[in-house]
Structure formats: C-alpha cells, structure tokens
Design a protein around this motif. Structure first.
Motif, PDB file in Angstrom:
ATOM      1  N   ALA A 162       0.443  -0.469   0.047  1.00 38.71           N
ATOM      2  CA  ALA A 162      -0.331  -0.015  -0.258  1.00 38.71           C
ATOM      3  C   ALA A 162       0.885   1.319   0.203  1.00 38.71           C
ATOM      4  N   ILE A 163       1.870   1.193   0.968  1.00 36.70           N
ATOM      5  CA  ILE A 163       2.654   2.300   1.017  1.00 36.70           C
ATOM      6  C   ILE A 163       3.397   2.703  -0.879  1.00 36.70           C
ATOM      7  N   VAL A 164       4.202   1.474  -1.076  1.00 42.48           N
ATOM      8  CA  VAL A 164       4.660   1.832  -2.965  1.00 42.48           C
ATOM      9  C   VAL A 164       3.752   2.468  -3.694  1.00 42.48           C
ATOM     10  N   HIS A 165       2.038   1.937  -3.318  1.00 42.96           N
ATOM     11  CA  HIS A 165       0.749   2.053  -4.151  1.00 42.96           C
ATOM     12  C   HIS A 165       0.860   2.895  -4.214  1.00 42.96           C
ATOM     13  N   GLN A 166       0.318   4.016  -3.094  1.00 50.60           N
ATOM     14  CA  GLN A 166      -0.220   4.916  -3.013  1.00 50.60           C
ATOM     15  C   GLN A 166       0.949   6.028  -1.824  1.00 50.60           C
ATOM     16  N   TRP A 167       1.984   6.392  -2.615  1.00 50.73           N
ATOM     17  CA  TRP A 167       3.439   7.351  -2.351  1.00 50.73           C
ATOM     18  C   TRP A 167       3.805   7.938  -3.529  1.00 50.73           C
ATOM     19  N   TYR A 168       2.725   8.603  -4.273  1.00 53.61           N
ATOM     20  CA  TYR A 168       3.262   8.855  -5.524  1.00 53.61           C
ATOM     21  C   TYR A 168       4.412   9.280  -6.089  1.00 53.61           C
ATOM     22  N   ASP A 169       4.850  10.318  -5.434  1.00 49.97           N
ATOM     23  CA  ASP A 169       6.044  11.175  -5.016  1.00 49.97           C
ATOM     24  C   ASP A 169       7.024  10.252  -4.969  1.00 49.97           C
TER      25      ASP A 169
ATOM     26  N   ASP B 138       1.255   2.930  -9.100  1.00 55.88           N
ATOM     27  CA  ASP B 138       1.125   2.195 -10.000  1.00 55.88           C
ATOM     28  C   ASP B 138       1.718   2.490 -11.320  1.00 55.88           C
ATOM     29  N   ASN B 139       2.426   3.708 -11.324  1.00 59.86           N
ATOM     30  CA  ASN B 139       2.612   3.737 -12.140  1.00 59.86           C
ATOM     31  C   ASN B 139       4.503   3.391 -12.747  1.00 59.86           C
ATOM     32  N   GLY B 140       5.019   2.732 -10.650  1.00 59.38           N
ATOM     33  CA  GLY B 140       6.156   1.591 -10.664  1.00 59.38           C
ATOM     34  C   GLY B 140       7.476   3.546 -11.413  1.00 59.38           C
ATOM     35  N   LEU B 141       8.203   2.968 -11.169  1.00 61.69           N
ATOM     36  CA  LEU B 141       9.445   3.642 -11.831  1.00 61.69           C
ATOM     37  C   LEU B 141      10.254   2.835 -13.078  1.00 61.69           C
ATOM     38  N   LEU B 142      10.677   3.119 -13.531  1.00 58.67           N
ATOM     39  CA  LEU B 142      11.243   3.263 -14.933  1.00 58.67           C
ATOM     40  C   LEU B 142      12.639   3.433 -15.166  1.00 58.67           C
ATOM     41  N   GLY B 143      12.906   2.695 -15.694  1.00 60.68           N
ATOM     42  CA  GLY B 143      13.836   2.954 -16.319  1.00 60.68           C
ATOM     43  C   GLY B 143      15.771   2.233 -15.945  1.00 60.68           C
ATOM     44  N   ILE B 144      14.916   2.055 -14.509  1.00 60.44           N
ATOM     45  CA  ILE B 144      16.434   1.077 -14.070  1.00 60.44           C
ATOM     46  C   ILE B 144      16.968   0.405 -15.037  1.00 60.44           C
ATOM     47  N   TRP B 145      18.268   0.624 -15.262  1.00 61.01           N
ATOM     48  CA  TRP B 145      18.557  -0.385 -15.781  1.00 61.01           C
ATOM     49  C   TRP B 145      20.137  -0.483 -15.814  1.00 61.01           C
TER      50      TRP B 145
ATOM     51  N   GLY C  18      14.210  -3.054 -15.715  1.00 63.39           N
ATOM     52  CA  GLY C  18      14.719  -2.221 -16.113  1.00 63.39           C
ATOM     53  C   GLY C  18      13.285  -1.503 -15.158  1.00 63.39           C
ATOM     54  N   SER C  19      12.241  -1.519 -14.488  1.00 63.77           N
ATOM     55  CA  SER C  19      11.177  -1.323 -13.667  1.00 63.77           C
ATOM     56  C   SER C  19      11.156  -2.019 -12.814  1.00 63.77           C
ATOM     57  N   VAL C  20       9.777  -1.278 -11.661  1.00 62.14           N
ATOM     58  CA  VAL C  20       9.493  -2.111 -10.329  1.00 62.14           C
ATOM     59  C   VAL C  20       7.886  -1.857 -10.488  1.00 62.14           C
ATOM     60  N   PHE C  21       7.606  -2.396 -10.358  1.00 59.81           N
ATOM     61  CA  PHE C  21       5.893  -1.737  -9.628  1.00 59.81           C
ATOM     62  C   PHE C  21       5.147  -2.324  -8.620  1.00 59.81           C
TER      63      PHE C  21
ATOM     64  N   ASP D 129       2.976  -4.137  -7.904  1.00 65.78           N
ATOM     65  CA  ASP D 129       2.461  -6.266  -7.912  1.00 65.78           C
ATOM     66  C   ASP D 129       3.502  -6.820  -7.489  1.00 65.78           C
ATOM     67  N   TYR D 130       5.549  -5.952  -7.757  1.00 69.41           N
ATOM     68  CA  TYR D 130       6.041  -7.482  -7.368  1.00 69.41           C
ATOM     69  C   TYR D 130       5.986  -7.314  -5.545  1.00 69.41           C
ATOM     70  N   LEU D 131       4.952  -6.452  -4.458  1.00 70.63           N
ATOM     71  CA  LEU D 131       4.665  -6.899  -2.982  1.00 70.63           C
ATOM     72  C   LEU D 131       3.545  -7.455  -2.933  1.00 70.63           C
ATOM     73  N   ALA D 132       3.000  -7.955  -4.168  1.00 74.46           N
ATOM     74  CA  ALA D 132       1.270  -8.068  -3.952  1.00 74.46           C
ATOM     75  C   ALA D 132       1.526  -9.246  -3.450  1.00 74.46           C
ATOM     76  N   VAL D 133       0.572  -9.843  -3.808  1.00 76.45           N
ATOM     77  CA  VAL D 133      -0.131 -11.366  -2.716  1.00 76.45           C
ATOM     78  C   VAL D 133       0.791 -12.305  -3.735  1.00 76.45           C
ATOM     79  N   PRO D 134       0.084 -12.468  -4.747  1.00 72.55           N
ATOM     80  CA  PRO D 134       0.599 -13.526  -5.973  1.00 72.55           C
ATOM     81  C   PRO D 134       2.047 -13.714  -6.236  1.00 72.55           C
ATOM     82  N   MET D 135       3.141 -12.784  -5.552  1.00 72.90           N
ATOM     83  CA  MET D 135       4.218 -12.395  -5.737  1.00 72.90           C
ATOM     84  C   MET D 135       5.189 -13.470  -4.475  1.00 72.90           C
ATOM     85  N   SER D 136       3.605 -13.522  -2.913  1.00 74.95           N
ATOM     86  CA  SER D 136       3.930 -13.893  -2.334  1.00 74.95           C
ATOM     87  C   SER D 136       4.261 -15.780  -2.361  1.00 74.95           C
TER      88      SER D 136
END
Lengths: 610, 252, 230
Positions: A429-436, A441-448, A530-533, A535-542
């Motif tokens: 919830a924190i990563v989902h809602q701490w937009y700044d 949910d746009n995630g962080l892009l360009g992590i190459w 190259g990106s993170v969303f 979802d990486y912390l969501a239930v299916p990932m557990s």
C-alpha cells in the motif's frame, strides 16, 4: 466533516460489514471445527455472485427472479462445498497445515479460471434488486436503499446463526467439536458428517454474501482474492473460530474502511492491515479468540522427513552447465534463465524460513519487492551507480525484515503467516500510494544495468554470480550450526528451548537472512526488467515462491531452484498455449498435495532409493 | 552443613481453582538421586515444568547453587547447568541421533548461531561419546523419527547430558518403554550420575525402578509433599499407604 | 461374555503400552481394573473404544469384534467411555454438555440424569468450565449416560476428588450398578473399587498380573505391595 456525512459513512461501513460478516463467519466456522484455513472461500463468494447474475437473467420470474436467484446461488455454492469437502478436503485433514492451505489455494486458481471460462474476463454489471433500487434521504443526504436493506438483514442473519448455534442440537455439536473433536466422537457423533455439514454451511454463507453483493458492485475476475484477504483480516482480528468475533471484527473493519477512505484516502488500502497488525501484536489470538494449547512459536511441523542431500557431482554438473551453455542459447532463452535465477534465489530464501525454520510466510513478496524498490529508488533519486544500487537491495530488505520480523516471530503458525501478509500488504500500500516517491502504480522506469552489464550474456553472468552466489551462501547457512539449530527448533520447540536455545532470536535472525536474500533476488530482477511496480509486493508474488519450494520439495534447499525452474518453464510454455494457466497450475498443485507431497526431489529421491 | 545444590521454598501454582502445586519446599544435596512420586494428578509434572522454566509459578523461590532461577526462561536455566528430559519423548525427529546431540553440544559451546562452518564437522567426538555412553553409537546416523521408543529415551538422556549438567531432572524417564528395558536404562542413568557426580531428581511410576535407584523418595499428593525420606521409611509411612490405596476417604 | 479382551497389544503414539491384555466382563457385572498410574489402565479403556492403535489381539463386544470400527460406531453399539481427564466442553452449559451425547429412544434423558445427579439440575445453565472437580466428574458420567450405554468404561473417577465427594460418587455408581449396567472401573483407589466391584484385575506394565476377588487381594499383602502401593 458534517454530522450527516459521518452518519452516511457509518451506514455504508455497516452495509459493507454485513457482507463481510457473512463471508468471515463461514470462514471462521470452518476453521473452528475442521482446522482448515480455506482460501477458496472467496472463490465460492465470487462463484455465487456470477451464478446470481446468470440466474437473475434467465429465470422466467420477472421481478422475483433476483430474489429467487440469491438463495438458489447460495445453495448451489453450498452444494459445491459439499463436493469439495468430500472429494478433496477429507484426504488432508491429517496432513500438515501447509498442504491444506495449498490445496484450497489450488481451488482458488481452478475456480478463477473456471469463472473466466464461463463468464469471460470483462466486468459485468449485475441487476439492481427490484424494489430496492433507488436511494432514500438520510439526514439530508441520499443513501442507497439496498444498503439499508443489507444493514437490516445483517442482524437477522446473525440472529439466525445464533439460533442455529445455541438452540439446535447441531449447533451444540458444532460448538462441542470446536473444543474437543475426539470427545465428540466418544459420545457417538460421526465427525466426518459433522465436518461436511459445517463446510456446506460455511460455503453457503460465502455464497449468500456473494449473491447479495451483486447489486452493489460490478462482477470481476478478481473479486475472489480481494474479498478473501479482507475476510481473513476479519477472521484473524475477531479470533479464528469465533463467530461472534467475526461479527465484531466485520463491523470494526467495515467502519474503519469507510472512514479511512474519507480521512486518509491515500492510506485507505493499508488501514485494515495496520489494524490487523496492531491487534495481532497486542492480542495475538484476535479480539475474541483463545490461545491454542500448543506452545507459542512461529515454527511448525511442515517438514516431516529428514533432509535430502543432492549428490555433489549432480550439483557440479548443473553449475558447469549454467556457466557453459548460455553463450550458445538464443537471447530470449538467456533472459528466461536470468528470470529463473532470480526466482530460484527468491524461493531459496523462503526455504530458509519455511523449510529449515518451519515458518510459513504469506508475505515473502515484501523482501523481494523492498529489495527491488530499494535498488530502484537508489537509481532514481540518489542517481547511484548500478552496482551500488544492487548492493542496496538486500540491505534495504534485510533492515525492513528486521523491523517487522521482530513482531512476526512472536506469533504461532497461522497468525505468523497472517502477520507477514499484513506487513507485505502495508508495504504494498505504501509503494502503491506514495506517488511522489515511488510513482504509485506507474512504478519506476528506466532502472537499467550499467552499459557494460547490459548485454544478455553479461547480465546473465552477473545474475549467476548474485543469485547463484546467494543460493550457495544460503546453503552454507542451512548447513551451519545456525541452520541445524533452526531445524531443531522447528522439529521440537520445547526441547530446543531446554537445550539452551533462544528460539525467537534464531527465528528472527533467519527472518532477516531470508529478507536479505529475497531482496538480492528482487534487486537482480529489477535490473532485468528495467522497471519496478507495486505488483512485486502483491499477494501472488508471495504465493509463487511458496509453490516453487513445494514443487521442488521442501526437504532440501535444492528443491527451491528446481521448483523455480520447473514453475517458470511451465509458466512460459503454458501461457503460450493456453489462456488458462491458473487452471493448469491449480491442477498441478492438487496433484502435488494429494499424490506427491514431497515434491520433485522427493519423488526422484524415492526412485533412487528404490 | 554444606549448602544444598537446589533449595525449593513454598512453590505454588494453581490452575483455575485447582491448586496443582501447593507450597512445595525441600533441599537437594549435591550428588543425591531422589525420586518424586505420587498418584496421578499429584502435581509432579507441573512442579517439574516450573523448575525447568516451562511454567511460571504463582509464588515461592527456587535457588540453584545459591542463585534464584524461578521465572527464568527455559534456555537460561539450561545454560546455568540444569537439564531435563520429558515424559513423552522430545527429540528432533528429522535430525539424526548424532545431530540431535550435536545441536545441544553446539548450544552449550555457544556456537548455535555460527555461520562460517558446516555443522557436520563440529562437536563430532563429544557427541559420539555421549551416544556411546548411552549405548546408541550404532544408531548415530539414523533420524530420531525412526528410532525405537527405547532408543529415543536413551537419546533424550544423551541430549540432556550435553551441557555437562550438575542437576538432571528426569520426568518419567522410563514411561512408555518396554518393561524389560526400564531397569537397564535406569541402571545406566544411575551409573552415569555417579560417574559424573550428578544430582538427579526424577519422577517415575515404575516402583521397581524407584526403589532400585533412588537414595531418597519424596511423595507428592494434591500438590503437597506428604513424605520425604529413605525408601524404607516412605514405604512404611501409613499416610503414603493411605494415599496410594485410597483409604483416606473411608477413615473418617 | 459382554466384553472380552484377548491378548490385546496397543500403542500410545509410538510407545508400546499393552503387552497382551486379557480381560472379560459378564453382563451386569462391575469389574475393576486396578493398577498404579502408567500401568496401562487408561490405554486399556481407550483401546476398547478405538482411541489408541491396537496392533494385536482381539476385542469382542457381545461376541462381535470391535477392531477396525470407528470411535463413534463403537459408542453407538452401546459402549460409553468416561475419560479420566473428564473433558468437559468448557464453553457449553451443563445441559448442552448433556445434549452432545443425547440419543433418542434409549432410556436416558436429561430429566433422568438429573434424577441421579440432582446437583446437576441446579447447575444446568452454567458453563462447564465453571464447575468444580466433583461437579465435572458427575457431568462427565452423566454425559456418557446420555448415549444409553450398556457397558460403561469409567476411568479413575475418584481421582483428585475430596473424600466426601468420593463417597457421594460411590453411591451414584452403585445406583448405576443397581440399574443393571455393566461397568469396567479403572482405579488406583482400591477402597473405592472394593465398594463397587464384584471382582478385580490388576494391571502392571501392560499385562494383567492378577484376577480374582477382593477377598483374595486383601489376604495377599505382597500382591498389593508389588502392584498397587509403593
């Protein structure tokens, strides 16, 4: 906030609470008597909603159709519960808790794809309830009539349940069996039939909840997972097995939800998990629950056979192949291999917890995701060089694991699992809602990766070093006195304590180590994608690493990479040929639990011995 | 008079309205082998669990070598040199017999959190020696989960000896064993105790075993010590007879 | 014979507890099974109702083998176990505890049970957990009676009870005996058993060591010393 707004929010919270209560009471009831934690409960709810939708449309009864469809759908789902109990669950009442969980989880997958097959994946808008369609003015505001009707229905259902439990012999038997199943049998009561009847009633209640939800929300393919998490929170907060507890907790959670949206819209997702975490820390058995008779440790009897050893020449051969083969593989396959490596380490880190430590985590995604975000945030905000960011991943995950693990290891098995889930959901919830900061949910892009590591082969060898190295280190940890001691504490906690072992300290350290390597896996994965969303912390990932560990075989660390490889390959192949990958996975899980509970390595090991 | 190894004073524990342990006091001298007997429900197991830290007492004091141990965590009490066995065998089922002992040895040497070396090569000689001592050397590599019940009892003893304890608490050391094996195990226990000058407090149902090895016997009834003395004294005690045969109910 | 055990071997978990127990009870008889704790009394009773693993021998009830039957089936044949640890459903009221075992058309009703244990009538609405030890003992016997047993297995009913309660309990059991019930009474308390039983067995280390009258037992001091006392 005006008083009338408060009243409206309170009412809408209560309406939601009534649906939650229906579902959670069934879940709690089933757990109380059969000790089965039924993940498929949310699936029954979804199934009934879709059935109600179809029945209302097809029954030639005019305005009465909806009112006939609701009980009919609930009853059909009760009947489905009967089938599930008799055909599947009866076989696993004596199996370790984890296998029961997996079996019901497999049902979740199968039912989800079943619903997709029959009703499609488009959202469906259900019929309104005839006669209750509009709104009525309440304190100067409009409030849906149907929700008012639900609020009125809730106490009726609660009263009916109360009557059933306290005024019928069946209810007496249920309450007796919740306390002492064996004594009930001594008094001549057939447990098998009692269990079946409880499961049918519980499923019926879930179905009723789903059917009644139809006029309130659109039908979606994910309504099963969203309700089951909430229902679990209610059951755990109320105390597992306590129906009055479920009622109390449903009201608490429903109202908190409603006001959360109003007061802290950005934190609304996280509120109920914060509540659950706080309650579990303060009252580890929930509001109206009671402590189980067993001693309180996080571990449990999941591993019932001695450790398997994979012969060294085999290991050497695998390592040699992993070094030599990739240069001759097509690029796509190299990328798949990198992904497998990351998940192999992820699953291996979970193995330290659940295999060696006996602590089943439902929230191991937290370590993976926090590692991934740790690295991504370093790159995005600190402009850190790639290798520094990669090194930060495990550290970030380990520090967080140290924090929440401190609380988790104080709880016993299922409560431990739920608290890990709560913390993972809070992180989500924190990563989902701490937009700044996290981009929501746009995630962080360009992590190459750095340019010299960006080619498929270069990155592959980096991943082999980090993940292969990580697995090798985990192997050392598991074989070291620390790992041996963890296994001892898992096998017999009181005995371990009376040979001078501080069990909680060991479990906490294991939690941190598992977090560290889960984070390293997440870091490796983030530079692959190259990106993170979120979802990486969501239930299916557990759930994925859990399945991998069991698929490979929980008795040996080597099972984790084997399971990860087979799972990812199946995933890659199956998604190419079928839209119903979850169905395939569910079927595999059912087979695993009922036929091969010792996983791939277990089967291979048995062959070799025979 | 030398200071006793263990000094128990007025230990009490109630469950609801039932006073399971109701003011137990006694001293245990170094090197003594004492039995604690009594009918079912007398409070023996409760008292043992209080001594070893599994249960919290409602009141009282327990000094071991002059230091208070009442209320400490089980692992702390073990580290002070008090070891115990359980009524229903408690071993690490998926670990080999050798690993069972090794875990305890590593804990004793303070290495249970060590990461840098595989456990396999550590504490081999001392662990094997302990298995040897209880006659389990030939079972060293078998998982505890498949050992015969009598062997499990021996393994428990080996684990309990791993910290070179001064005080050994044995909760029904022969319960569940084949009758023929019981005497042999207790003879072994007694000889190890003498060899190491251990102090032993044990509960036991098998009276043959009790009278064969106990130097002194204490009888617990409804949470109180009703007799404490040499075996012959206890045997002759009319109150003990009454308790065992249920005569008290009809004597008034 | 109403009940007959022939060379029964049984395990409690992984521990071999019974080593060939032979025992029999005729209809209407009260037979006592004496022995110290740990001797195998509870395991013998549990083996009859299928709560422990019976690995050898035969258990016959009115000539019919009970091995392989499930616990609730054995209960329905008319065998009622009253467990040593009482196992009252603490959250249920006294009346609800009774209703768990209730079976239509067999003779025992809540009213009749209250006739035997008037104290329970006063306690009817109280939670089981709030009862004293003696009251719980009455309730556990009463609850088993509700299943209309013809053979009652009583496991150390006098254990942990004050002397005055033990005497009252003896009268209750004597009344049951008078109604024609067959009873297998496991006891450590020889005096208690003597008041009720027609004859006795002594079990020690998982085997029957004595079978006979109480008179014979009284005359034999060494027997008592060896198997019952300290």
């Amino acid at each position: 906030m005006s008083p009338s707004l408060i009243l409206i929010q309170l009412l809408s919270g209560l309406a939601h609470a009534m649906v939650l209560f229906l579902i959670a009471s069934g879940l709690s009831l089933i757990f109380g008597v059969t000790r089965i934690v039924n993940f498929a409960h949310g699936s029954f709810y979804m199934l009934a909603a879709y059935l109600t939708y179809t029945l209302t449309a097809t029954l030639p009864l005019g305005v009465a159709a909806f009112y006939v469809a609701v009980p009919l759908a609930a009853a059909s789902v009760g009947l489905a519960g009967l089938g599930v109990e008799v055909v599947l669950l009866r076989r696993v009442y004596r199996a370790p808790e984890l296998y029961q969980l997996l079996l019901t989880f497999a049902l979740v997958l199968v039912i989800a794809d079943g619903v997709k097959f029959f009703w499609g994946s488009e959202n469906l808008t259900g019929p309104a309830a005839p006669g209750l369609a509009g709104s009525v003015p309440v304190a100067g505001q409009l409030f849906p009539t149907y929700d008012l009707a639900l609020i009125a229905l809730g106490p009726l259902v609660a009263a009916a349940l109360w009557w059933l439990f306290y005024r019928t012999r069946w209810g007496v038997l249920i309450r007796a069996a919740t306390q002492d199943r064996e004594m009930v049998a001594v008094l001549g009561v057939d447990q098998a039939r009692l269990f079946t009847s409880v499961f049918v009633l519980g499923s019926f209640l879930a179905g009723l909840g789903g059917a009644l939800q139809v006029p309130r929300q659109a039908l979606t393919n994910v309504m099963d997972t969203s309700i089951i998490t909430e229902a679990f929170v209610v059951v755990v907060v109320g105390g597992m097995g306590s129906v009055p507890g479920a009622l109390l907790a449903a009201v608490v959670i429903g109202v908190i939800d409603a006001f959360g949206v109003l007061v802290l819209p950005r934190a609304s997702l996280v509120m109920m998990f914060v509540v659950m975490a706080v309650i579990l820390i303060v009252r580890p058995w929930g509001l109206l629950g009671r402590p189980p008779a067993q001693p309180r440790t996080a571990g449990g009897a999941i591993v019932t056979a001695s450790a398997l050893r994979v012969p060294r020449p085999w290991m050497a051969a695998v390592v040699a192949l992993l070094i030599v083969v990739p240069p001759v593989l097509p690029t796509f396959h190299v990328w798949v291999l990198v992904e497998i490596l990351a998940f192999a380490l992820f699953a291996a880190s979970l193995h330290l917890l659940m295999g060696t430590g006996g602590m089943v985590s439902f929230g191991h995604a937290a370590s993976f995701g926090l590692g991934a975000y740790g690295a991504a945030l370093c790159v995005t905000w600190a402009k850190a060089p790639m290798l520094v960011a990669l090194a930060a991943a495990p550290l970030a995950a380990a520090v967080c694991a140290a924090l929440y693990g401190y609380f988790c290891v104080r709880l016993s098995s299922i409560y431990f699992a739920m608290l890990t889930l709560a913390f993972a959901q809070i992180a989500f919830a924190i990563v989902h809602q701490w937009y700044d900061v996290t981009g929501g949910d746009n995630g962080l892009l360009g992590i190459w990766p750095a340019p010299w590591l960006a080619g498929p082969l270069a990155y592959y060898y980096l991943a082999l070093a980090s993940c292969g190295g990580g697995i090798a280190l985990l192997a050392l940890v598991e074989r070291a006195p620390f790992g041996l001691t963890l296994r001892a504490a898992r096998d017999h906690a009181p005995r371990a304590e009376t040979v001078g072992i501080n069990i909680r300290l060991h479990q906490w350290l294991a939690f941190i180590v598992a977090g560290f390597f889960g984070g390293l896996a997440g870091g490796t994965f983030v530079f692959l994608k190259g990106s993170v969303f979120p979802d990486y912390l969501a239930v299916p990932m557990s759930v994925e690493p859990l399945v991998m560990v069991l698929l490979g075989g929980v008795q040996a660390l080597a099972g984790a990479p084997v399971g990860a490889a087979v799972y990812k390959l199946l995933d890659t192949v199956a998604t190419r040929y079928t839209d119903y990958w979850q169905l395939v996975l569910g079927a595999i899980l059912i087979l695993l639990v009922l036929v091969f509970p010792r996983g791939i390595l277990g089967v291979v090991g048995d062959r070799r011995r025979a | 008079m030398p200071e006793p190894l263990l000094r128990v004073r007025d230990v009490r524990k109630a469950f609801g309205g039932v006073r399971a342990v109701d003011g137990v006091s006694f001293d245990l001298a170094r090197g003594e082998i004492r039995a604690l007997i009594g009918p079912n429900g007398a409070g023996k197991s409760t008292f043992f669990n209080i001594l070893a830290g599994q249960l919290r007492a409602d009141g009282g004091a327990v000094a071991y070598r002059g230091e208070q141990i009442l209320g400490l965590a089980p692992y702390v009490i073990w580290r002070r040199g008090v070891s115990r066995t359980f009524q229903i065998t408690a071993t690490f089922a998926t670990l080999s017999a050798l690993e069972n002992v090794r875990v305890a040895r590593l804990s004793h040497t303070g290495d249970s959190r060590m990461l840098r070396r595989p456990a396999d090569g550590l504490e081999v000689e001392r662990s094997l020696a302990l298995l040897e001592q209880v006659g389990l050397a030939d079972q060293a590599v078998r998982p505890a989960g498949v050992l015969a019940y009598g062997d499990l009892k021996k393994l428990e003893l080996a684990i309990a000896l791993a910290n070179d304890p001064e005080l050994l608490l044995l909760d029904e050391p022969t319960a569940g064993m084949a009758p023929a094996e019981r005497g042999a195990l207790m003879a072994l226990t007694a000889s190890i105790a003498r060899e190491r000058t251990l102090t032993v407090l044990f509960t036991e149902h098998d009276m043959d075993v009790v009278f064969a090895i106990a130097g002194r016997i204490m009888v617990l009834h409804q949470g109180r010590v009703i007799a404490d003395g040499a075996p012959d004294e206890v045997r002759a005690d009319p109150e003990v007879q009454a308790v065992y045969l249920g005569e008290e109910a009809w004597t008034t | 014979m109403m009940l007959e055990l022939r060379q029964v071997h049984a395990y409690y978990g992984r521990s071999h507890v019974l080593y060939g127990v032979d025992l029999a009870a005729r209809e209407g008889e009260v037979v006592s099974l004496l022995g110290r704790n740990g001797a195998g009394k509870t395991t013998t009773l549990k083996s009859i109702v299928g709560l422990v693993d019976v690995t050898g021998g035969e258990i016959l009830y009115e000539g019919r083998s009970l091995r392989g039957l499930r616990t609730h089936e054995i209960s329905r044949l008319g065998i009622g176990l009253v467990p040593e640890d009482r196992r009252i459903f603490g959250d249920l009221t006294v009346v609800e505890n009774l209703r768990v075992g209730e079976r239509p058309g067999g003779g025992w009703t809540v009213e009749r049970v209250f006739g035997l244990f008037p104290k329970l009538r006063e306690l009817g609405g109280q939670r089981g957990a709030s009862l004293s030890g003696g009251e719980q003992q009455m309730l556990t016997i009463a609850r088993t009676l509700m299943t209309n047993p013809r053979l009652l297995l009583l496991d150390e009913p006098s254990e942990g009870l004050a002397p005055v309660v033990v005497r009252a309990l003896a009268e209750n059991i004597a009344a049951l005996k008078g109604s024609g019930l067959t009873i297998l009474l496991s006891e450590q308390n020889v005096k208690f058993a003597r008041r009720l039983a027609d004859r006795a067995y002594i079990i020690e280390k998982g085997q029957i060591r004595f079978e006979g009258s109480f008179g014979h037992l009284d005359a034999n001091e060494s027997l008592r010393r060896a198997y019952l006392s300290v």
